[in-house]
Design an enzyme around this catalytic site. Structure first.
Site, short mmCIF file in Angstrom:
data_model
loop_
_atom_site.label_atom_id
_atom_site.label_comp_id
_atom_site.label_asym_id
_atom_site.label_seq_id
_atom_site.Cartn_x
_atom_site.Cartn_y
_atom_site.Cartn_z
N ASP A 40 0.85 -1.20 0.00
CA ASP A 40 0.00 0.00 0.00
C ASP A 40 0.88 1.25 0.00
O ASP A 40 1.74 1.42 0.87
CB ASP A 40 -0.94 -0.01 1.21
CG ASP A 40 -2.14 0.89 0.97
OD1 ASP A 40 -1.94 2.09 0.68
OD2 ASP A 40 -3.27 0.39 1.05
N SER A 91 -6.93 4.33 -1.38
CA SER A 91 -6.79 2.87 -1.38
C SER A 91 -8.09 2.17 -1.74
O SER A 91 -8.07 1.05 -2.24
CB SER A 91 -6.34 2.38 -0.01
OG SER A 91 -5.08 2.89 0.29
N ASP A 143 -10.12 -2.72 6.52
CA ASP A 143 -9.57 -1.53 5.87
C ASP A 143 -9.75 -1.66 4.34
O ASP A 143 -10.00 -2.75 3.82
CB ASP A 143 -8.10 -1.37 6.24
CG ASP A 143 -7.60 0.05 6.02
OD1 ASP A 143 -8.42 0.98 6.01
OD2 ASP A 143 -6.38 0.22 5.84
N THR A 145 -8.22 -1.82 1.37
CA THR A 145 -7.65 -2.72 0.36
C THR A 145 -8.29 -4.10 0.43
O THR A 145 -8.80 -4.62 -0.56
CB THR A 145 -6.12 -2.80 0.51
OG1 THR A 145 -5.60 -1.48 0.46
CG2 THR A 145 -5.50 -3.65 -0.58
N ARG A 156 -15.61 3.74 2.66
CA ARG A 156 -14.64 2.85 3.31
C ARG A 156 -14.66 2.95 4.83
O ARG A 156 -14.23 2.02 5.52
CB ARG A 156 -13.23 3.13 2.79
CG ARG A 156 -12.79 4.57 3.04
CD ARG A 156 -11.39 4.83 2.52
NE ARG A 156 -10.39 4.14 3.33
CZ ARG A 156 -9.09 4.16 3.06
NH1 ARG A 156 -8.63 4.78 2.00
NH2 ARG A 156 -8.24 3.53 3.85
N GLU A 335 -1.56 -7.99 1.64
CA GLU A 335 -1.28 -6.55 1.65
C GLU A 335 -0.30 -6.18 2.76
O GLU A 335 -0.53 -6.49 3.92
CB GLU A 335 -2.57 -5.75 1.86
CG GLU A 335 -2.31 -4.25 1.81
CD GLU A 335 -3.40 -3.38 2.45
OE1 GLU A 335 -3.44 -2.20 2.13
OE2 GLU A 335 -4.17 -3.88 3.28
N ASP A 340 2.09 2.68 3.52
CA ASP A 340 1.21 3.85 3.41
C ASP A 340 0.94 4.51 4.76
O ASP A 340 1.10 5.72 4.92
CB ASP A 340 -0.11 3.38 2.78
CG ASP A 340 -1.19 4.44 2.82
OD1 ASP A 340 -1.35 5.16 1.83
OD2 ASP A 340 -1.89 4.54 3.85
N LYS A 341 0.55 3.72 5.72
CA LYS A 341 0.11 4.32 6.99
C LYS A 341 1.26 5.03 7.70
O LYS A 341 1.08 6.08 8.30
CB LYS A 341 -0.53 3.25 7.89
CG LYS A 341 -1.83 2.74 7.27
CD LYS A 341 -2.51 1.70 8.10
CE LYS A 341 -3.63 1.03 7.31
NZ LYS A 341 -4.60 1.97 6.70
N HIS A 344 1.85 8.34 5.91
CA HIS A 344 0.90 9.38 6.34
C HIS A 344 1.40 10.07 7.61
O HIS A 344 1.18 11.25 7.82
CB HIS A 344 -0.47 8.75 6.63
CG HIS A 344 -1.32 8.54 5.41
ND1 HIS A 344 -1.72 9.57 4.60
CD2 HIS A 344 -1.84 7.41 4.88
CE1 HIS A 344 -2.47 9.09 3.60
NE2 HIS A 344 -2.55 7.77 3.75
N ASP A 382 -0.96 0.23 -4.82
CA ASP A 382 -2.25 0.78 -5.22
C ASP A 382 -2.12 2.22 -5.71
O ASP A 382 -2.78 2.65 -6.63
CB ASP A 382 -3.27 0.65 -4.08
CG ASP A 382 -2.75 1.13 -2.74
OD1 ASP A 382 -1.56 1.49 -2.64
OD2 ASP A 382 -3.54 1.14 -1.78
N HIS A 383 -1.23 2.97 -5.08
CA HIS A 383 -1.04 4.39 -5.42
C HIS A 383 0.29 4.79 -4.81
O HIS A 383 0.84 4.06 -3.98
CB HIS A 383 -2.17 5.26 -4.83
CG HIS A 383 -2.33 5.03 -3.35
ND1 HIS A 383 -1.50 5.60 -2.42
CD2 HIS A 383 -3.19 4.24 -2.66
CE1 HIS A 383 -1.85 5.18 -1.22
NE2 HIS A 383 -2.87 4.35 -1.33
N HIS A 434 -1.52 11.06 -0.20
CA HIS A 434 -1.07 10.26 -1.34
C HIS A 434 -0.57 11.18 -2.46
O HIS A 434 -0.90 12.36 -2.48
CB HIS A 434 -2.22 9.42 -1.89
CG HIS A 434 -2.79 8.47 -0.89
ND1 HIS A 434 -3.93 7.75 -1.12
CD2 HIS A 434 -2.38 8.11 0.34
CE1 HIS A 434 -4.20 6.99 -0.07
NE2 HIS A 434 -3.28 7.21 0.84
ZN LIG Z 1 -3.44 2.77 -0.27
#
Ligand SMILES: [Zn+2]
Length: 470
Positions: A40, A91, A143, A145, A156, A335, A340-341, A344, A382-383, A434
């Site tokens: 992610d 996501s 979550d 994904t 989501r 995943e 990602d987290k 952030h 994913d991104h 993102h």
């Molecule tokens: Zn993501």
């Protein structure tokens, strides 16, 4: 969207060669498998930062050695008016692209932009064709994904039956109400919250975090969502020892943390990227005074990770359960969520540790594929995410003026003796955002001839569906 989907499918089918094992080994069963690994937020910046730390500047990650490599065009649209492009994804909509082959709007879980129709996922197609299915994640299993492969919901954040009024708590600011999905409630004829949809699903293995979303009462109010999952036939576990002891035979739901699983690595003394500190004089004029950059730091193990199942351990167990006495095959999504987290939260060591977890899970997947030749292994993101690898010494350092990043900066001491500067500057809020670049896709030899060098993200769905003959 259906039209686009069928074009994408037709293209992928046309490009695919006859299904022959690339290893030349004779298959002992007729089973076919897809193992899809999603990092992610794992763009090239994240991969390069992790490679530098884990393997050194001239080193190679396991994914670097995979024989197929492509760039994936991430596509997102607005909900209303549906169809207008959005250049940075989330996501939920990207996982929907991969899981259903349909481009949707941010926040949506396997539902269509604008019309809010349920979109059929590869997990649903695989199940109806007799394949087993599994979802493994270091995030909460509810979550975005993981959810997009099984659940259908407009937003989501509706992770448990307390469907409405999701609140973003931000101490020192104010509580921000983010809304909910009342139209998805079971009492309104909808499929219910994500945890309740997972509990009612036919997925064979679900492993990750998110126990708190199963501890709440079902919408009907007869016991918790976890009790519902048990009544629906899941064997439920919540710790590493139970994971290691678990035997194939029954659907397995493992929830190893209240929310997301803890990160494996952290910065020294839990430090993250920090703002450079300009002197008083420099604040008066950018050519004057000096600036103090954050101290360098190493990465260290996160004490909170102790006792947490690694992504590799969860993958091992999932593969055992999915492969046991199975002549048909399976679809497994794995995943590594917190690349990602951690980004952030401007925590580069956190992201690096989660790329390491992905690499270990990939090792397990490739070892499985070596024994089971008709196994397509895909690794993608994913991104892309915040975090840029920036110069440790500025190109303009010879100018007699202080130069520093406007964002947050971490200066990481690498095991090979370098210092890597990582900058986060997507915004000045408490969380980074993102970014919108294309993401990488890697495949094992089964992907040769199936994966084109540059492909739109929904085509991943078509490639996997075609591989399994769905
Ligand atoms: Zn993501």
């Amino acid at each position: 969207m259906k039209y686009l989907h069928s074009i994408v499918c037709a293209l992928a089918v046309a490009a695919a060669p006859a299904a022959v094992s690339q290893t030349g080994q004779e298959d002992t069963t007729h089973s076919r498998q897809v193992i899809l690994i999603i990092g992610d937020g794992m763009g090239e910046q994240q991969i390069t930062i992790a490679r530098n730390y884990l393997e050194g500047a001239t080193g190679r990650l396991l994914m670097d050695n995979m024989p197929v490599r492509a760039a994936v065009q991430v596509l997102t649209i607005e909900d209303k008016p549906a169809g207008k492009p959005v250049y940075v994804a989330d996501s939920a909509n990207t996982a929907t692209s991969i899981a259903t082959g349909v481009i949707t709007s941010p926040g949506r879980i396997a539902t269509s932009a604008g019309t809010d129709e349920d979109l059929t996922t590869i997990v649903e197609l695989a199940e109806s064709a007799g394949f087993r299915t599994g979802l493994v994640t270091t995030a909460s299993v509810t979550d975005a994904t993981a959810a997009a492969f099984v659940a259908h919901i407009s937003m989501r954040l509706c992770e448990n039956p307390e469907l409405v009024d999701e609140v973003f708590y931000d101490a020192g600011y104010r509580d921000i109400h983010l809304g909910g999905c009342p139209q998805d409630a079971r009492k309104r004829g909808g499929p219910g919250a994500i945890s309740e949809q997972l509990a009612r699903s036919s997925v064979d293995v679900i492993l990750g975090g998110g126990a708190r979303h199963f501890a709440v009462r079902t919408e009907a109010g007869h016991g918790s969502v976890l009790e519902l999952a048990r009544a629906e036939g899941f064997h439920t576990i919540d710790n590493l020892e139970q994971l290691q002891r678990s035997q194939p035979g029954r659907p397995l739901l493992g929830l190893f943390a209240s929310g997301n699983l803890p990160l494996r690595l952290q910065g020294e003394a839990a430090r993250i990227a920090e703002k450079p500190k300009p002197s008083l004089l420099n604040r008066l004029h950018p050519y004057l005074g000096s600036v103090t950059l954050p101290e360098t730091m190493a990465c260290e193990p996160n004490p909170a990770f102790k006792g947490t199942p690694s992504l590799k351990k969860m993958t091992d167990t999932a593969l055992e359960h999915l492969a046991a006495d199975n002549d048909r095959g399976f679809f497994l999504m794995i995943e590594s969520a917190s690349i990602d987290k951690a980004a952030h939260k401007r925590n580069p060591c956190g992201s690096i540790g989660e790329v390491a977890q992905l690499e270990e899970a990939l090792h397990t997947a490739l070892a499985f594929a070596a024994k089971h030749p008709q196994t397509l292994v895909l690794v993608t993101a994913d991104h892309t995410q915040a975090a840029q690898l920036v110069p440790y010494t500025s190109l303009y350092a010879q100018f007699p003026v202080p130069i520093y990043t406007p964002g947050h900066l971490a200066r990481i001491e690498t095991p090979e003796g370098g210092v890597m500067a990582v900058n986060y500057a997507t915004n000045d809020f408490r969380r980074e955002e993102h970014t919108g670049a294309a993401v990488p896709l890697y495949a094992n030899a089964e992907g040769i001839g199936r994966v084109s060098p540059f492909l739109p993200q929904p085509e991943l769905f078509a490639i996997m569906v075609d591989y399994l003959g769905l």
